[in-house]
Design a protein around this motif. Structure first.
Motif, short mmCIF file in Angstrom:
data_model
loop_
_atom_site.label_atom_id
_atom_site.label_comp_id
_atom_site.label_asym_id
_atom_site.label_seq_id
_atom_site.Cartn_x
_atom_site.Cartn_y
_atom_site.Cartn_z
N GLU A 1 -16.24 -112.11 -51.76
CA GLU A 1 -16.55 -111.44 -53.02
C GLU A 1 -18.03 -111.13 -53.13
O GLU A 1 -18.43 -110.05 -53.57
CB GLU A 1 -16.08 -112.29 -54.20
N ALA A 2 -18.85 -112.09 -52.70
CA ALA A 2 -20.30 -111.86 -52.73
C ALA A 2 -20.69 -110.76 -51.75
O ALA A 2 -21.55 -109.91 -52.06
CB ALA A 2 -21.04 -113.16 -52.38
N LEU A 3 -20.05 -110.73 -50.59
CA LEU A 3 -20.37 -109.70 -49.60
C LEU A 3 -19.96 -108.32 -50.09
O LEU A 3 -20.73 -107.35 -49.97
CB LEU A 3 -19.68 -110.03 -48.28
N LEU A 4 -18.77 -108.20 -50.66
CA LEU A 4 -18.32 -106.90 -51.16
C LEU A 4 -19.19 -106.42 -52.32
O LEU A 4 -19.43 -105.23 -52.47
CB LEU A 4 -16.85 -106.97 -51.58
N GLU A 5 -19.66 -107.36 -53.12
CA GLU A 5 -20.59 -107.01 -54.19
C GLU A 5 -21.86 -106.41 -53.61
O GLU A 5 -22.36 -105.36 -54.06
CB GLU A 5 -20.93 -108.26 -55.01
N ALA A 6 -22.39 -107.04 -52.55
CA ALA A 6 -23.60 -106.52 -51.90
C ALA A 6 -23.36 -105.16 -51.24
O ALA A 6 -24.28 -104.35 -51.10
CB ALA A 6 -24.10 -107.52 -50.86
N MET A 7 -22.11 -104.90 -50.84
CA MET A 7 -21.76 -103.63 -50.19
C MET A 7 -21.42 -102.52 -51.17
O MET A 7 -21.16 -101.38 -50.77
CB MET A 7 -20.55 -103.85 -49.26
N GLY A 8 -21.41 -102.85 -52.47
CA GLY A 8 -21.06 -101.83 -53.45
C GLY A 8 -19.56 -101.67 -53.65
O GLY A 8 -19.10 -100.62 -54.09
N HIS A 9 -18.80 -102.70 -53.33
CA HIS A 9 -17.35 -102.74 -53.54
C HIS A 9 -16.61 -101.55 -52.92
O HIS A 9 -16.02 -100.72 -53.62
CB HIS A 9 -17.02 -102.84 -55.03
N GLY B 1 -21.40 -104.18 -37.44
CA GLY B 1 -22.80 -104.56 -37.31
C GLY B 1 -23.53 -104.46 -38.64
O GLY B 1 -24.30 -105.36 -39.02
N GLU B 2 -23.30 -103.37 -39.35
CA GLU B 2 -23.93 -103.20 -40.66
C GLU B 2 -23.46 -104.27 -41.64
O GLU B 2 -24.24 -104.79 -42.45
CB GLU B 2 -23.63 -101.81 -41.21
N THR B 3 -22.18 -104.62 -41.57
CA THR B 3 -21.63 -105.64 -42.46
C THR B 3 -22.25 -107.00 -42.17
O THR B 3 -22.63 -107.75 -43.09
CB THR B 3 -20.10 -105.70 -42.31
N MET B 4 -22.36 -107.36 -40.88
CA MET B 4 -22.98 -108.63 -40.52
C MET B 4 -24.45 -108.68 -40.93
O MET B 4 -24.93 -109.70 -41.46
CB MET B 4 -22.85 -108.87 -39.01
N ASP B 5 -25.17 -107.59 -40.69
CA ASP B 5 -26.58 -107.56 -41.05
C ASP B 5 -26.77 -107.74 -42.55
O ASP B 5 -27.67 -108.47 -43.00
CB ASP B 5 -27.20 -106.23 -40.61
N LEU B 6 -25.92 -107.09 -43.33
CA LEU B 6 -26.02 -107.20 -44.79
C LEU B 6 -25.74 -108.62 -45.24
O LEU B 6 -26.45 -109.18 -46.09
CB LEU B 6 -25.05 -106.22 -45.45
N ALA B 7 -24.71 -109.24 -44.66
CA ALA B 7 -24.39 -110.63 -45.02
C ALA B 7 -25.55 -111.56 -44.69
O ALA B 7 -25.91 -112.43 -45.49
CB ALA B 7 -23.12 -111.06 -44.27
N ASP B 8 -26.15 -111.36 -43.53
CA ASP B 8 -27.27 -112.21 -43.12
C ASP B 8 -28.48 -112.01 -44.03
O ASP B 8 -29.16 -112.99 -44.40
CB ASP B 8 -27.65 -111.91 -41.66
N ARG B 9 -28.77 -110.77 -44.39
CA ARG B 9 -29.93 -110.49 -45.26
C ARG B 9 -29.76 -111.15 -46.63
O ARG B 9 -30.74 -111.57 -47.24
CB ARG B 9 -30.12 -108.99 -45.45
N HIS B 10 -28.52 -111.24 -47.10
CA HIS B 10 -28.27 -111.83 -48.42
C HIS B 10 -27.93 -113.32 -48.33
O HIS B 10 -27.63 -113.95 -49.35
CB HIS B 10 -27.13 -111.09 -49.12
#
Length: 314
Positions: A15-23, A90-99
């Motif tokens: 849920e936190a990851l999808l929030e960071a991705m803009g759902h 790759g973009e999804t993993m990078d975003l998760a790591d940054r947050h």
């Protein structure tokens, strides 16, 4: 991706990851979740392929993969390419790591698939649940329709020791007003499903034994294809043309490795099947006896130690 392989339960990380991705899941108009013990992947592929053949841009998210991670994401009838898969994940993993969101491999794959579906402009996404439903990452998409293929004993360390307990876990994703498509006539499961739908105010469509399409697939695969076709017809409120049914059966036969996959070695047929519980092994053996009646056969068998080894061997 391999280093992130571990089982997690609960939806807070994705849920936190999808929030960071803009759902991205909110940008796919129609989402169907396929739950159950066996046959989920074939049913999901058949459902998505039928929707696509009927003119609706569709995709499916599957698990696990056999040979390549790209097997997990099908876009408009074609497996995702290595390039597009690698970019999205790759973009999804990078975003998760940054947050600082410590998501598992399956959570990354699920979020990345939803991103790919949204970016492809799909109208329908069919998500195969990985483990149960209550705590499964695919449940975060809050599907309007759920398909329950069947219930047998598997993953008992997470889901419960009885068919009834496992059924409850697999129905936990159902919401008021949603529609449940039921693909089994098992009386124990039917009773729980009817009771749950009444309690929640969910719609129930019972499809066991419906829409039998003649194919040369192994019986258990044919049953899964028939279920996917029946769900698609019900969702679209249309009768499916015979040519669509035939195309879908052909597409499914070639789409998924490890489902009664027949090879030949020195003139001897060798069947590869990923059945990983007693019900799955029984279905594979039944299909083998039907296809090769009267021939002697041997079995090479491998299994994870937490599985029902005794049940499968017997």
């Amino acid at each position: 991706m391999d280093r992130r392989r571990h089982i997690t339960l609960g939806l807070e990380r994705i849920e936190a990851l999808l929030e960071a991705m803009g759902h991205p899941e909110l940008h796919v108009p129609h989402i169907v979740q396929v739950v159950g013990t066996n046959g989920k992947g074939t049913t999901a592929v058949a459902l998505a392929a039928t929707l696509e053949e009927m003119g609706h841009a569709s995709g499916s998210y599957l698990s696990p993969h056999v040979l390549s991670y790209t097997e997990r994401v099908v876009l408009r009838g074609k497996r995702s390419s290595e390039e597009e898969f690698a970019v999205a994940m790759g973009e999804t993993m990078d975003l998760a790591d940054r947050h600082g969101i410590e998501v598992s491999q399956f959570e990354i794959l699920t979020a990345g698939a939803l991103k790919m579906f949204a970016e492809a402009g799909l109208s329908w996404a069919v998500l195969e649940a990985g483990l149960g439903a209550r705590h499964d990452a695919t449940s975060v998409a809050r599907p309007d329709a759920v398909v329950l293929t069947n219930v047998a004993l598997d993953h008992t360390e997470y889901l419960g020791e009885t068919v009834e307990e496992i059924a409850e876990e697999k129905l936990a994703t159902l919401r008021p007003g949603a529609t449940l498509f039921l693909g089994t006539g098992d009386g124990r499961v039917v009773e729980i499903v009817r009771r749950t739908c009444r309690r929640l105010g969910a719609n129930l469509v019972e499809l066991a034994g419906e829409n039998a399409v003649s194919t040369d697939l192994a019986p258990y695969l044919a049953g899964d294809v028939n279920l996917g076709l029946a769900v698609a017809g019900s969702l679209l409120e249309k009768d499916l043309p015979v040519e669509v049914e035939a195309k879908v059966a052909l597409a499914v036969r070639d789409a998924l490795p490890g489902r009664f996959e027949v090879c030949e070695v020195g003139g001897v047929p060798v069947v590869l099947d990923g059945g990983h519980n007693a019900a799955g092994v029984s279905a594979a053996l039944g299909a083998f006896r039907r296809a090769y009646s009267g021939r002697p056969f041997g079995v090479v068998f491998g299994v994870l130690r937490e599985k029902d080894v005794a049940g499968m061997l017997s």
